[in-house]
Write an enzyme that holds these catalytic residues in place. Sequence first.
Site, short mmCIF file in Angstrom:
data_model
loop_
_atom_site.label_atom_id
_atom_site.label_comp_id
_atom_site.label_asym_id
_atom_site.label_seq_id
_atom_site.Cartn_x
_atom_site.Cartn_y
_atom_site.Cartn_z
N LYS A 188 0.86 -1.19 0.00
CA LYS A 188 0.00 0.00 0.00
C LYS A 188 0.89 1.24 0.00
CE LYS A 188 -3.06 2.71 3.07
NZ LYS A 188 -3.87 2.74 4.31
N ASP A 209 -2.53 10.30 3.57
CA ASP A 209 -3.92 9.90 3.81
C ASP A 209 -4.61 10.92 4.70
OD1 ASP A 209 -6.31 8.63 4.18
OD2 ASP A 209 -5.51 7.01 5.45
N LYS A 261 -9.90 12.95 8.32
CA LYS A 261 -9.36 12.61 9.64
C LYS A 261 -9.30 13.86 10.51
CE LYS A 261 -6.27 8.85 8.21
NZ LYS A 261 -6.90 7.78 9.01
N ASP A 307 1.82 6.52 5.43
CA ASP A 307 0.81 5.58 4.96
C ASP A 307 1.25 4.86 3.68
OD1 ASP A 307 -1.55 4.33 5.61
OD2 ASP A 307 -2.82 5.73 4.49
N ASP A 340 -12.01 7.07 4.11
CA ASP A 340 -10.77 6.87 4.86
C ASP A 340 -10.36 5.39 4.89
OD1 ASP A 340 -8.57 7.55 6.34
OD2 ASP A 340 -9.66 7.85 8.23
N GLU A 365 -9.29 3.60 2.56
CA GLU A 365 -8.85 3.69 1.17
C GLU A 365 -7.77 2.67 0.81
OE1 GLU A 365 -7.51 5.33 3.54
OE2 GLU A 365 -5.39 5.09 3.09
N ARG A 367 -7.47 -0.47 1.40
CA ARG A 367 -8.01 -1.74 0.88
C ARG A 367 -8.48 -1.58 -0.57
NH1 ARG A 367 -12.28 -1.86 5.73
NH2 ARG A 367 -10.51 -0.80 6.68
N1 BES Z 1 -3.94 4.74 7.00
C1 BES Z 1 -4.98 4.44 7.88
C2 BES Z 1 -4.58 3.48 8.99
C3 BES Z 1 -3.50 3.93 9.94
C4 BES Z 1 -3.81 4.42 11.18
C5 BES Z 1 -2.18 3.79 9.60
C6 BES Z 1 -2.82 4.80 12.05
C7 BES Z 1 -1.18 4.17 10.47
C8 BES Z 1 -1.50 4.65 11.70
C9 BES Z 1 -6.14 3.82 7.11
O1 BES Z 1 -6.28 4.21 5.80
C10 BES Z 1 -7.39 4.22 7.81
O2 BES Z 1 -7.67 5.38 7.82
N2 BES Z 1 -8.10 3.26 8.36
C11 BES Z 1 -9.32 3.52 9.05
C12 BES Z 1 -10.32 2.50 8.64
C13 BES Z 1 -11.72 2.82 9.08
C14 BES Z 1 -12.25 4.03 8.36
C15 BES Z 1 -12.60 1.62 8.79
C16 BES Z 1 -9.02 3.45 10.53
O3 BES Z 1 -8.20 2.62 10.95
O4 BES Z 1 -9.59 4.24 11.28
ZN ZN Z 2 -4.56 4.87 4.86
MN MN Z 3 -7.39 6.02 5.62
#
Ligand code: BES
Ligand code: ZN
Ligand code: MN
Length: 498
Positions: A260, A265, A272, A283, A342, A344, A346
């Site tokens: 990824k 992000d 966020k 990210d 968010d 994204e 996946r």
């Molecule tokens: N890039 C983030 C995950 C992340 C969080 C990476 C903290 C490194 C440190 C990912 O794209 C994300 O935002 N995931 C969301 C998913 C949710 C919306 C289902 C999350 O973990 O809150």
């Molecule tokens: Zn992300």
């Molecule tokens: Mn995200």
Amino acid sequence: MLKISFTSDPLPTQGALVLTVAEKGSLGAQGAALDKKLGGALTRAMDNGGFTGAKEKTLTILSPSPALTRIVLIGMGEPEKADAALWARIGGTGMAALSGKDVTAYLLIDTHKGLDEDTAEAAAQAALGARLRSYRFDLYRTKQKPEDKPALKNLIVASSAGKTAASRYAPLDKVADGVELARDLVSEPANVLTPAALAQQAKTLEKLGVKVTLLDAKQMKKFGMGALLGVAQGSPNPPYLVVMEWQGKGKKAPLCFVGKGVTFDTGGISLKPPAGMWDMKYDMAGSAAVIGAMKAIAGRKAKESVVGIVGLVENMPSGTAQRPGDVVTSADGQTIEVQNTDAEGRLVLADALWYAQKFFKPRAIVDLATLTGAIKVALGSDYAGLFSNDDTLADRLSQAGKAVEEKLWRLPLGESYDRLLKSDIADMKNIGGPDAGSITAAQFLQRFIGKGVAWAHLDIAGTAWQTKDSAVIPQGATAFGVRLLDQFVAEAEGRSGD
Ligand code: BES
Ligand code: ZN
Ligand code: MN
């Protein structure tokens, strides 16, 4: 950069020394001789400092003689139990204890009772640990005073193996090159490291004999990669899919690593919160791990064939960004309701995983992604999450991770989790409910894995960045995955027939 060399010469009488000490403060042969020469200064210091030679503990003795600037005693615990990982830690911790004015330092793996006589592996691993710990990212510091810059230029690793340790170290040096590249990429801010810039970095592997192909948005559109392109559409920085091919010996199907690479992000329209959002420059750590691993694998001319694929996009909110509720179609024809922009990573991986299977028929696919905050909550920064549809693959990855101390903890997959992705309008939605966030993310990815394809997913959101120094990793980008993937490939090379 730190220059590392190997010797079996006797200890110098000037400069800085790092010496191994076994448990119960037991000095090795050369340590004991030095202690004698210094009138018992080492034994006295150990007594007064309560130093017992316990694993990775250090004791620094400043100016023990007019010519010696410092001696760092470093504990190795029970010599019988010393393994590669411990030697790397000893190198790293010894290195960190040196940061003084010394330009040259000696690190001695002494001869201890119970220690394997072949010290080449120990010396090579200690050198690797020292190099990994000496990493710095100072590119954007313009006001650094000379005294704040590391003085150390030469590290001489002394052991009974002498110069023969150099050949053992050679492949590890290539692995360190891969780790360094990955750390540099992860450390770069997102205004510099756009998807295009990251793609160009991958291109530099061509000089190592890696075939590198860039797919731009137009080509991805032709393949129908609506999931990846949907994430990219909010940013003026165009996306890329980068394919890196290392041709090994023989005709075995390749191992495939998918990363990824979200260069930033923001969350997109599902924005966020501001606090800590700057962290989202990392990210793209999954893609950096894949690029770094490809550098290591090509650098040491691995016998296995390996393909690295990274999906590079920036996730931005804008007038052209995708909206919550939008439905996109992935390259394999499945429709996805994007309930949360968010989630994204996946979406990016879905199309990259399709490409891997379509064009390479890999023996196994391993994807790496900073996929969910939930994995950080579950496992912290000590273990990355491991998900797999194949027990053998999962065990091999765990084993490789254990060997290089990039540890994995397996979490379950299952139909009841998969059901949480049901959408009212499309084949699936891109988020589950509030529970089991890392598992539902993995479940989403699994929907893009064909029948019979061995696949594993590593969620490295908790391990990609470290807020404190550890033995072989200074605070910051860890490059988690580079050493693990390299070790996984090396272990595959060691096995015949599969
Ligand atoms: N890039 C983030 C995950 C992340 C969080 C990476 C903290 C490194 C440190 C990912 O794209 C994300 O935002 N995931 C969301 C998913 C949710 C919306 C289902 C999350 O973990 O809150
Ligand atoms: Zn992300
Ligand atoms: Mn995200």
